[in-house]
Design an enzyme around this catalytic site. Sequence first.
Site, PDB file in Angstrom:
ATOM      1  N   ALA A 100      33.250  66.547  22.669  1.00  0.00           N
ATOM      2  CA  ALA A 100      32.567  67.433  23.616  1.00  0.00           C
ATOM      3  C   ALA A 100      31.502  68.198  22.859  1.00  0.00           C
ATOM      4  O   ALA A 100      31.675  68.544  21.692  1.00  0.00           O
ATOM      5  CB  ALA A 100      33.552  68.411  24.263  1.00  0.00           C
ATOM      6  N   HIS A 135      20.870  80.696  20.127  1.00  0.00           N
ATOM      7  CA  HIS A 135      21.985  80.628  19.183  1.00  0.00           C
ATOM      8  C   HIS A 135      21.654  81.394  17.908  1.00  0.00           C
ATOM      9  O   HIS A 135      20.498  81.740  17.657  1.00  0.00           O
ATOM     10  CB  HIS A 135      22.314  79.175  18.821  1.00  0.00           C
ATOM     11  CG  HIS A 135      23.077  78.452  19.874  1.00  0.00           C
ATOM     12  ND1 HIS A 135      22.462  77.763  20.894  1.00  0.00           N
ATOM     13  CD2 HIS A 135      24.420  78.303  20.075  1.00  0.00           C
ATOM     14  CE1 HIS A 135      23.384  77.216  21.679  1.00  0.00           C
ATOM     15  NE2 HIS A 135      24.569  77.529  21.207  1.00  0.00           N
ATOM     16  N   LYS A 139      22.642  77.970  13.086  1.00  0.00           N
ATOM     17  CA  LYS A 139      22.846  76.706  13.806  1.00  0.00           C
ATOM     18  C   LYS A 139      21.847  75.680  13.305  1.00  0.00           C
ATOM     19  O   LYS A 139      20.645  75.912  13.282  1.00  0.00           O
ATOM     20  CB  LYS A 139      22.705  76.912  15.316  1.00  0.00           C
ATOM     21  CG  LYS A 139      23.019  75.643  16.109  1.00  0.00           C
ATOM     22  CD  LYS A 139      23.184  75.927  17.592  1.00  0.00           C
ATOM     23  CE  LYS A 139      23.436  74.645  18.376  1.00  0.00           C
ATOM     24  NZ  LYS A 139      24.656  73.938  17.933  1.00  0.00           N
TER      25      LYS A 139
END
Length: 254
Positions: A100, A135, A139
């Site tokens: 996911a 974010h 990241k």
Amino acid sequence: MKAAIIGYGKMGREIERILRERGDEVALIIDADNRQDLDAAHLAGIDVALEFTTPATAYDNIRTCLECGVAVVSGTTGWTDRLGELQALCRERHGAFFYASNYCLGVNLMFRLNRQLAALMNRVGGYDVRIEEVHHTEKKDAPSGTAITLAEGIIAELDAKSGWVNYAPGIAHAANRVERSGDTPADRVEIRSVREGAVPGIHTVTYESADDMLELRHTIKNRRTLAAGAVVAAAFLCGRQGVFGMDDLLEESK
């Protein structure tokens, strides 16, 4: 559940805390300084590996687990152009693989709402759509896997859109990039990527017409919700064979 953690950054540490709180055994932790220990000998007896690393290492990590007969849950984004190869390997080896782009329950509910909204907008017409994802500065990939999943959901339902592009000022490795916001072709969904502070993740889908604006937004407050979802996925995967995702987990929980 006897677990391995592959990737011992902030997410890996949060996963470890939740596993130990549940009474699960953390039998192996792999990080950059001991990556050579990701082998059959060290994976022996492991029920499931939870893999949260980097786009450069995820494919090899997952492949090793599958080749060693270990079920694996992964949430690493930025590499999924090769996801199909690992899904095929999993089926070939009769293994178990759960992937996911985001393990937060709220985000996965947003994925469903996003597709339903796009289908409605396809019938109504008169609106353009864009996505923004925000974010933390650590990241590594842009756009986020969650933003790509949102874009793909829109593209599947909205006849006017056939792909996506990314506008990510200051992020050199952004894929399918446009030079600046406003240059997006009419048949593409623009994803704007922003990196600032320690933001765990904010995703916003915006539909705008000449007269009004509609937004669908999800904000993650902390990483614990992501780690908890990954641990639930790991427990779900134990004893199963096949390729799974969050839709399978949500259907199971009905």
